[in-house]
Design a protein around this motif. Structure first.
Motif: not given
Length: 156
Positions: A43-54
């Motif tokens: 939700f802060n559009y840090d997609f690189k970090r978000a994808s590390s949890y996926c």
């Protein structure tokens, strides 16, 4: 079975149930941490970090979402401050596991070509899967078959 053996059996049984309860609590805490970390990044559009949890299958959605951002969206992101996330609960049922997450002050992209806007608050369901890593340790990951949808529409 003698009384002493029966007593030892009851103690062992209670210990087993309490260990399972502790393991379940630790597992839920891990799931909550993954959901919170993912949501804060997403939700802060840090997609690189978000994808590390996926899981690996979910990464393609980040590429799609990143391709939809415009300069106007980026400008809004830079001016609004950070989105705040709160994990309300972790749900485990026959349909799978998911986190109910409340989000405040986030940028919501509209349909393709539409204008984005800041939303005061929303509620999202983040799907989770429980897997084993290469060493056999339990780990929680987010599995995104689709982009999270706001289940609570704000009047912004």
């Amino acid at each position: 079975m003698s009384r002493s053996n029966f007593f030892l059996f009851l103690v062992a049984l209670c210990t087993l149930f309490s260990c399972n309860k502790v393991a379940d609590t630790l597992s839920e805490e891990r799931a909550q941490k993954v959901a919170e970390s993912f949501a804060a990044a997403y939700f802060n559009y840090d997609f690189k970090r978000a994808s590390s949890y996926c899981d690996d299958e979910s990464v393609r959605l980040f590429r799609f979402l990143a391709s939809q951002l415009t300069q106007a969206d980026i400008d809004k992101l830079n001016s609004k401050g950070a989105a705040e996330v709160f994990v309300d609960s972790i749900v485990n049922n026959d349909d799978g596991s998911y986190a109910i997450v409340s989000v405040e002050n986030f940028l919501e992209l509209d349909s393709i070509g539409g204008a984005s806007h800041i939303v005061e608050s929303g509620t999202f369901r983040i799907p989770l899967i429980n897997t084993l890593d290469t060493e056999g340790n339990e780990q929680w990951e987010v599995r995104m078959a689709y982009l999270p949808r706001n289940e609570k529409r704000s009047r912004d």
